[in-house]
Write an enzyme that holds these catalytic residues in place. Structure first.
Site: not given
Ligand code: GLU
Length: 415
Positions: A105, A218-220
Site C-alpha cells: 500500500k 465513493g466508487n465502491a
Molecule cells: N485499493 C484496492 C483495495 O484496497 C485495490 C488494490 C489493487 O487493485 O491493487 O483492494
C-alpha cells in the site's frame, strides 16, 4: 472514526490467526512486520507558484506469493501505521482470493480536495519519481485507493514509462481502457462484494431482495448501490451517507438517480424526497444488508450494538474495530470481512496485469465470469474454515489467508 491504531489491530489479528494455525515463532515474527517500507518527501509546484513539500510512503508487506499489490491513497490523515495496516490486509486479501500476488500500500499525506487537477498531476508524477526504483510489474504494482482514480493511474504510468524508457502498462492497474485498462475494473470491488452477499444470502436463507443501506458513496458505494439490484434481482436502498452527510427514504432510492445527483452536486445530501439523518443512523438502519464503504473504524464499540442488518458486507478496508466485531458476532450478524468482501478490485487488477502482459484484452463478460468464480470459491473456502475452526468470519478469512502466506514463506525457506 475513533482513535484506533489500525496497525495494532492488524497485528493482533495475525497473532490470533497464527495461534489457531500453530505457526512457529519465526513465522509469526516475519508475518507481523512489513518486509520493506519506503518513506520519502518530494516537492510539488503549486498553481500559485509556490513549492510545497509532501510526505509519502510505499510499503511492501509480504511478497512470498508474488509481487506486492495494493492501492495508493491521497489522504489528509495519512500515517505510516494506516499504510502498514492496509498493506498487511492486502497480503491476506490476495491470499484469500488465491491470486499470485503479495500485499502493499502507498500513500501521500495531502488534502486532494483542496488541490487543482494540475497540482494533483504534479503530485502523482512526483510520487512516482520517488518510488520508481521500488515498483515494477515483477516487484510492486500500485492501484487507486481513497481519493485516487484511473486518471491518477495514467499520470503515474506515464511518469514511470518516461523514467524507464519503455512501455510497461502493467506497472499500475485500474487504468482507463485506452491505455491498457481492463473491462470491468471500475465496478469490480462492488461486484465482488455483491457476489459474496449473494452467496451469504443463499447459505443463510436471507432475502437478498429486502432493504439495504450504504455507508460511503465513493466508487465502491455507488457501484454497490446499482449492482445490488442488478445482480440480486431487487432490493430497496433506504439509507446512504457520504463524507458530507446522510439521507433516508423508507420507500427507497433509485440508485441511478442518486449516483447522478452525487455527480452533479458532489454529495448525496439534498437528494429530492430524502430526509436528513446522522451518519450513525445509516449504520443502524433497519435493513437486511449493510455495506460499509467508507474509511477504517466506522463500526466501533459505541454503535455496533445498534446495528440491525443481518449481513454486513465490508467494502471498505478495516471498517470494524475488534470490539465491534465481537459484538456483531454475539448478535448473530454475518460479517463478510473486508479481506474477502472487497477483494473483487484486486482480483480484476490481477486480470488487468495478465491482459497487459500479453497485450490481448478480454471482453466484459469474461472478466465478470472469472471474478464471480474466484469470489464464490473464496467465500466458500472461508465458510469451510469458519465451520472447521468455529470462529467468527474475519478470523476464518484470516486463517485462510495467513495459512497460504505462511506456507509460501516456508517453501521459500524464509522461515
Ligand atoms: N485499493 C484496492 C483495495 O484496497 C485495490 C488494490 C489493487 O487493485 O491493487 O483492494
Amino acid at each position: 472514526m475513533d482513535s484506533y491504531n489500525s496497525f495494532d489491530v492488524a497485528q493482533k489479528q495475525i497473532l490470533e490467526a497464527a495461534k489457531l494455525l500453530n505457526l512457529d515463532q519465526a513465522t509469526v515474527d516475519f508475518l507481523i512486520w512489513p518486509q520493506k517500507e519506503v518513506k520519502f518527501i518530494f516537492p510539488v509546484r503549486m498553481d500559485n507558484g509556490s513549492v510545497k513539500i509532501f510526505h509519502a510512503w510505499r510499503i511492501q508487506f509480504n511478497t512470498s506469493r508474488g509481487p506486492a499489490k495494493g492501492g495508493i491513497r491521497f489522504h489528509p490523515a495519512e500515517t505510516v501505521d494506516t499504510i502498514r495496516a492496509l498493506a498487511c490486509w492486502m497480503t491476506w486479501k490476495t491470499a484469500v482470493v488465491d491470486i499470485p500476488l503479495g500485499g502493499g500500500k502507498g500513500g501521500v499525506l495531502c488534502d486532494p480536495k483542496s488541490m487543482s487537477l494540475r497540482e494533483l498531476e504534479n503530485l502523482s508524477r512526483g510520487y512516482i519519481r520517488g518510488v520508481a526504483e521500488y515498483i515494477g510489474i515483477d516487484k510492486d504494482i500500485p492501484a487507486p485507493d481513497v481519493y485516487t482514480n484511473p486518471q491518477t493511474m495514467v499520470w503515474m504510468m506515464d511518469e514511470y514509462e518516461t523514467i524507464m524508457h519503455r512501455h510497461q502498462p502493467g506497472v499500475l492497474t485500474d487504468k482507463p481502457l485506452q491505455v491498457g485498462g481492463t473491462q470491468g475494473r471500475r465496478d469490480a470491488t462492488a461486484r465482488g462484494g455483491v457476489v459474496t452477499v449473494r452467496e451469504a444470502c443463499r447459505s443463510l436463507g436471507i432475502n437478498a431482495k429486502g432493504k439495504y443501506a450504504i455507508q460511503g458513496f465513493g466508487n465502491a458505494g455507488q457501484r454497490a448501490a446499482l449492482l445490488h439490484q442488478e445482480m440480486l434481482g431487487g432490493g430497496t436502498l433506504i439509507a446512504v451517507s457520504d463524507s458530507r452527510g446522510a439521507i433516508f427514504n423508507p420507500k427507497g432510492f433509485n440508485p441511478k438517480d442518486l449516483v447522478t445527483h452525487k455527480l452533479m452536486t458532489g454529495s448525496v445530501v439534498g437528494f429530492p424526497g430524502s430526509s436528513t439523518i446522522s451518519h450513525d443512523e445509516v449504520l443502524e438502519a433497519n435493513v437486511d444488508i449493510l455495506y460499509p464503504a467508507a474509511l477504517e473504524n466506522s463500526i466501533h464499540a459505541n454503535n455496533a450494538a445498534r446495528i440491525k442488518a443481518k449481513i454486513v458486507c465490508e467494502l471498505a478496508n478495516g471498517p470494524t474495530t475488534p470490539e465491534a466485531d465481537e459484538l456483531l458476532y454475539k448478535n448473530h450478524i454475518h460479517v463478510i470481512p473486508d479481506i474477502l468482501a472487497s477483494a473483487g478490485g484486486v482480483t480484476v487488477s490481477y486480470f488487468e496485469m495478465v491482459q497487459d502482459s500479453y497485450s490481448f484484452f478480454w471482453d466484459e463478460d469474461e472478466v465478470h465470469h472469472r471474478l464471480d468464480k474466484q469470489l464464490t470459491r473464496a467465500y466458500q473456502r472461508v465458510q469451510e474454515a469458519l465451520r472447521e475452526k468455529k470462529v467468527h468470519p474475519r478470523l476464518a478469512a484470516m486463517i485462510v489467508g495467513v495459512a497460504r502466506v505462511a506456507e509460501a514463506c516456508k517453501l521459500r525457506g524464509w522461515v
